[in-house]
Design an enzyme around this catalytic site. Structure first.
Site, PDB file in Angstrom:
ATOM      1  N   GLU A 104      11.698  -0.364   5.112  1.00 15.84           N
ATOM      2  CA  GLU A 104      12.648  -1.464   4.903  1.00 15.84           C
ATOM      3  C   GLU A 104      11.962  -2.828   4.843  1.00 15.84           C
ATOM      4  O   GLU A 104      12.490  -3.764   4.234  1.00 15.84           O
ATOM      5  CB  GLU A 104      13.727  -1.462   6.000  1.00 15.84           C
ATOM      6  CG  GLU A 104      14.729  -0.304   5.906  1.00 15.84           C
ATOM      7  CD  GLU A 104      14.267   0.974   6.613  1.00 15.84           C
ATOM      8  OE1 GLU A 104      13.057   1.085   6.933  1.00 15.84           O
ATOM      9  OE2 GLU A 104      15.116   1.848   6.848  1.00 15.84           O
ATOM     10  N   GLY A 105      10.789  -2.976   5.502  1.00 11.89           N
ATOM     11  CA  GLY A 105      10.054  -4.244   5.418  1.00 11.89           C
ATOM     12  C   GLY A 105       9.662  -4.522   3.978  1.00 11.89           C
ATOM     13  O   GLY A 105       9.846  -5.632   3.459  1.00 11.89           O
ATOM     14  N   HIS A 106       9.136  -3.482   3.298  1.00 13.25           N
ATOM     15  CA  HIS A 106       8.789  -3.635   1.879  1.00 13.25           C
ATOM     16  C   HIS A 106      10.049  -3.874   1.033  1.00 13.25           C
ATOM     17  O   HIS A 106      10.036  -4.671   0.102  1.00 13.25           O
ATOM     18  CB  HIS A 106       8.111  -2.368   1.351  1.00 13.25           C
ATOM     19  CG  HIS A 106       6.847  -1.978   2.064  1.00 13.25           C
ATOM     20  ND1 HIS A 106       6.715  -0.798   2.761  1.00 13.25           N
ATOM     21  CD2 HIS A 106       5.651  -2.606   2.169  1.00 13.25           C
ATOM     22  CE1 HIS A 106       5.488  -0.713   3.246  1.00 13.25           C
ATOM     23  NE2 HIS A 106       4.822  -1.792   2.917  1.00 13.25           N
ATOM     24  N   SER A 152       5.938  -0.353  10.122  1.00 12.86           N
ATOM     25  CA  SER A 152       4.626  -0.199   9.502  1.00 12.86           C
ATOM     26  C   SER A 152       4.547   1.229   8.997  1.00 12.86           C
ATOM     27  O   SER A 152       5.043   2.154   9.656  1.00 12.86           O
ATOM     28  CB  SER A 152       3.530  -0.430  10.548  1.00 12.86           C
ATOM     29  OG  SER A 152       2.291   0.083  10.076  1.00 12.86           O
ATOM     30  N   GLY A 179       4.822 -10.288   3.731  1.00 16.47           N
ATOM     31  CA  GLY A 179       5.529 -10.259   5.008  1.00 16.47           C
ATOM     32  C   GLY A 179       4.816 -11.110   6.060  1.00 16.47           C
ATOM     33  O   GLY A 179       3.596 -11.215   6.063  1.00 16.47           O
ATOM     34  N   MET A 190       0.838  -1.203   0.000  1.00 14.68           N
ATOM     35  CA  MET A 190       0.000   0.000   0.000  1.00 14.68           C
ATOM     36  C   MET A 190       0.874   1.254   0.000  1.00 14.68           C
ATOM     37  O   MET A 190       0.395   2.360   0.270  1.00 14.68           O
ATOM     38  CB  MET A 190      -0.942  -0.015   1.200  1.00 14.68           C
ATOM     39  CG  MET A 190      -1.935  -1.179   1.113  1.00 14.68           C
ATOM     40  SD  MET A 190      -3.421  -0.921   2.061  1.00 14.68           S
ATOM     41  CE  MET A 190      -2.765  -0.798   3.705  1.00 14.68           C
ATOM     42  N   GLY A 191       2.153   1.069  -0.302  1.00 11.43           N
ATOM     43  CA  GLY A 191       3.033   2.218  -0.456  1.00 11.43           C
ATOM     44  C   GLY A 191       3.523   2.803   0.855  1.00 11.43           C
ATOM     45  O   GLY A 191       3.413   2.186   1.901  1.00 11.43           O
ATOM     46  N   LYS A 221       4.676 -10.299   9.063  1.00 12.50           N
ATOM     47  CA  LYS A 221       4.045  -9.420  10.058  1.00 12.50           C
ATOM     48  C   LYS A 221       2.537  -9.602  10.000  1.00 12.50           C
ATOM     49  O   LYS A 221       1.863  -9.679  11.017  1.00 12.50           O
ATOM     50  CB  LYS A 221       4.386  -7.952   9.774  1.00 12.50           C
ATOM     51  CG  LYS A 221       3.688  -7.011  10.745  1.00 12.50           C
ATOM     52  CD  LYS A 221       4.296  -5.637  10.667  1.00 12.50           C
ATOM     53  CE  LYS A 221       3.575  -4.745   9.687  1.00 12.50           C
ATOM     54  NZ  LYS A 221       2.331  -4.208  10.242  1.00 12.50           N
ATOM     55  N   VAL A 277      10.602  -7.150   9.456  1.00 10.64           N
ATOM     56  CA  VAL A 277      11.685  -6.210   9.699  1.00 10.64           C
ATOM     57  C   VAL A 277      11.236  -5.254  10.805  1.00 10.64           C
ATOM     58  O   VAL A 277      10.116  -4.721  10.760  1.00 10.64           O
ATOM     59  CB  VAL A 277      12.078  -5.434   8.423  1.00 10.64           C
ATOM     60  CG1 VAL A 277      13.275  -4.540   8.687  1.00 10.64           C
ATOM     61  CG2 VAL A 277      12.386  -6.414   7.289  1.00 10.64           C
TER      62      VAL A 277
HETATM   63  P1  AMP Z   1       1.376  -2.941   3.472  1.00  5.24           P
HETATM   64  O1  AMP Z   1       1.952  -1.906   2.571  1.00  5.24           O
HETATM   65  O2  AMP Z   1       1.446  -2.584   4.926  1.00  5.24           O
HETATM   66  O3  AMP Z   1       0.030  -3.442   3.033  1.00  5.24           O
HETATM   67  O4  AMP Z   1       2.335  -4.198   3.353  1.00  5.24           O
HETATM   68  C1  AMP Z   1       2.678  -4.738   2.107  1.00  5.24           C
HETATM   69  C2  AMP Z   1       3.462  -6.012   2.336  1.00  5.24           C
HETATM   70  O5  AMP Z   1       4.609  -5.723   3.120  1.00  5.24           O
HETATM   71  C3  AMP Z   1       2.663  -7.079   3.113  1.00  5.24           C
HETATM   72  O6  AMP Z   1       2.978  -8.353   2.598  1.00  5.24           O
HETATM   73  C4  AMP Z   1       3.186  -6.922   4.507  1.00  5.24           C
HETATM   74  O7  AMP Z   1       3.095  -8.111   5.269  1.00  5.24           O
HETATM   75  C5  AMP Z   1       4.637  -6.565   4.249  1.00  5.24           C
HETATM   76  N1  AMP Z   1       5.180  -5.848   5.400  1.00  5.24           N
HETATM   77  C6  AMP Z   1       4.693  -4.733   5.992  1.00  5.24           C
HETATM   78  N2  AMP Z   1       5.447  -4.410   7.062  1.00  5.24           N
HETATM   79  C7  AMP Z   1       6.423  -5.347   7.134  1.00  5.24           C
HETATM   80  C8  AMP Z   1       7.520  -5.561   8.024  1.00  5.24           C
HETATM   81  N3  AMP Z   1       7.759  -4.762   9.061  1.00  5.24           N
HETATM   82  N4  AMP Z   1       8.332  -6.609   7.797  1.00  5.24           N
HETATM   83  C9  AMP Z   1       8.094  -7.444   6.747  1.00  5.24           C
HETATM   84  N5  AMP Z   1       7.088  -7.295   5.880  1.00  5.24           N
HETATM   85  C10 AMP Z   1       6.264  -6.264   6.074  1.00  5.24           C
END
Ligand code: AMP
Length: 294
Positions: free
Chosen positions: A29-31, A179, A141, A24-25, A143, A170
């Site tokens: 670092e997780g992304h 997040s 992820g 979702m942008g 998470k 991460v």
């Molecule tokens: P989001 O943008 O929050 O919808 O996340 C997009 C993808 O990134 C999803 O697969 C999440 O699980 C992953 N993600 C978000 N935060 C983390 C994190 N801290 N560590 C690893 N993956 C993450």
């Protein structure tokens, strides 16, 4: 890296093994680790940036969700992505979707109870991404441990050829899971939020030292989080990694998930447990790019 808005444009630039990284942008670092995992294993890496209105129950949460596609473009390119697909809501849903996807059972507990309709929105958009991009690999992820179970289930039930790959969480230097919503925490709330990962790490220590009394692990964690002023706990739950069914014994592949609200920010976190070995994720050694650019 090319930036496109539609599946049709994206498909013109795909070759070899295709890796998909849905986000979702407001990248962190997780992304970026997901993107790097895809770059390692695929010939073409497609990152999607789409804040999916279908998965938000709370219109304020949707309108406050941080967005910066230019920043995301720079970060995704630097991480090695080949294509950034950033559709508008009208591109993704030209008309109100009459066809939606519900993953029963896997989506019912935990997030399903606290965010009714959320996983229908996630499952619908992920199905569209899998159908539109037709990737060989898709990276998610851990998470969002229940989301990973939901996506793995829908990919299998709907016969997508994709291999769904779960990647480590991460964490920031103090343990808080990264997040995009972390940027909305004030300093006091940011401090309170560390209780979530601290509690999970405490559970990880006890599990690794042989504790198997799940009811006491969960009730101690619940008590510890209830004691944090300003933190509203939704749940602490042990669940099967594939079915997301709540469990009362430590066996095989599982996760412990926590969801809590701090002010108007809702945070989730998890640890993954595989036969007594706990995956706690990885910590950054410096402040996240969330707080000051790359
Ligand atoms: P989001 O943008 O929050 O919808 O996340 C997009 C993808 O990134 C999803 O697969 C999440 O699980 C992953 N993600 C978000 N935060 C983390 C994190 N801290 N560590 C690893 N993956 C993450």
């Amino acid at each position: 890296m090319r930036v496109v808005g539609t599946f049709g444009e994206a498909r013109r630039h795909l070759s070899g093994r295709v890796g998909l990284v849905p986000t979702m942008g407001f990248l962190h670092e997780g992304h970026l680790r997901l993107i790097e995992a895809s770059v390692d294993r695929a010939d073409t890496t497609v990152v999607t940036v789409f804040v999916n209105p279908l998965q938000f129950g709370d219109p304020d949460d949707l309108s406050r969700y941080p967005r910066d596609v230019e920043r995301d473009t720079d970060l995704a390119a630097a991480a090695g992505a080949d294509l950034l697909l950033a559709p508008t809501v009208a591109d993704m849903y030209p008309s109100h979707p009459r066809t939606t996807v519900t993953v029963s059972e896997v989506a019912d507990e935990m997030e399903g109870r606290y965010r009714p309709g959320h996983f229908d929105g996630v499952a619908t958009v992920v199905t569209k991404l899998l159908a539109g991009v037709d990737p060989d690999l898709a990276f998610f992820g851990r998470k969002d441990a229940q989301q990973l179970a939901v996506v793995t289930t829908l990919a299998s039930d709907l016969s997508f050829k994709v291999d769904v790959v779960g990647c480590p969480i991460v964490r920031e230097q103090d343990g808080l899971a990264l997040s995009s919503r972390n940027v909305r925490l004030g300093s006091e709330d940011r401090r309170r939020a560390t209780a979530i990962s601290r509690t999970l790490m405490g559970l990880a220590d006890r599990i690794e030292s042989g504790t198997s009394d799940v009811p006491s692990l969960l009730s101690d964690a619940t008590e510890a989080l209830h004691a944090v002023a300003g933190l509203e706990l939704d749940y602490v739950e042990l669940a099967d990694a594939r079915s997301a069914a709540p469990m009362r014994e430590l066996v095989g592949g599982q996760f412990i998930a926590v969801a809590a609200r701090i002010g108007d920010v809702r945070l989730i976190d998890a640890i993954t447990i595989e036969n007594g070995v706990v995956d706690r994720g990885v910590r950054l050694s410096r402040p996240s790019i969330l707080y000051g650019g790359p």
